[in-house]
Design a protein around this motif. Structure first.
Motif: not given
Length: 203
Positions: A24-46
DNA sequence: AGCCAGGCTACCG
DNA sequence: CGGTAGCATGGC
């Protein structure tokens, strides 16, 4: 074993295609695993990792949307909300009373450790977070190389490799020793296992 | 229309 | 210690 695991990885990749988790990470781009997450994204994934305990992802998505609609997606808001209201908001994910408590415990931990990558042990001390959830958080939110072992993994690999392992740590060791410790590989491999587990019945 | 889902805790012997 | 009841909704 390494070759066996890699060949299973490749056949799953061929069968299901590139998964590119977290789902559900809307900002995720396939093949862009390097893209760092914001604190908000980290919290949502958790939060998603907690909500999906023994629950289908569809029900979890509804709960996450409902959290957003009710303006309950930050750790502070979760801590401030009455627990009954929080429980009602995540109702669709099942076990909602327990999970409301779990979200609050995690939100407190998150605020106390902001901007730091937690250790596995510190996550396991939190009420409601066991090994699979801890490893999911570490791998998918913090990009740390911990292989996630879930029921799909056990069923599928018991069958493919003719194993009969039970303990979580033994399972995880198998993957940690056989593969290079690369979170990108662990990420995609586990995502493929889930894709396979959802479409096949292994019982 | 029952069985199951990307588990975990508490409690039992 | 290992084993298991309880937690609970929604999809198929």
């Amino acid at each position: 074993m390494e070759q066996k695991l890699l060949s299973i990885y490749n056949s799953l990749l061929k069968k299901h295609g590139y998964q590119g988790w977290w789902p559900t990470n809307s900002r995720y781009h396939p093949k862009d695993y390097e893209h760092p997450y914001t604190q908000e994204e980290i919290f949502e994934i958790s939060m998603g990792a907690i909500l999906t305990q023994n629950t289908s992802w569809k029900n979890v998505e509804k709960a996450i949307n409902s959290l957003k609609e009710n303006n309950l997606s930050s750790p502070k808001k979760i801590l401030d909300a009455p627990i009954d209201m929080l429980a009602e908001t995540i109702k669709s994910s099942g076990y909602y009373n327990q999970k409301a408590k779990k979200l609050k415990k995690f939100a407190k931990f998150f605020l106390e450790n902001e901007n730091k990558t937690p250790s596995r042990d510190s996550l396991l001390e939190i009420w409601g977070i066991g090994k699979e959830t801890a490893d999911s958080i570490l791998l998918y939110a913090y990009k740390q190389p911990y292989f996630v072992i879930d029921n799909y993994t056990k069923r599928i690999f018991n069958k493919f490799l003719n194993l009969n392992i039970e303990p979580y740590d033994e399972w995880q060791n198998l993957f940690h020793k056989s593969l290079q410790k690369d979170y990108k590989i662990f990420n995609e491999f586990h995502a493929l296992i889930v894709a396979e587990g959802k479409t096949q019945r292994y019982r």
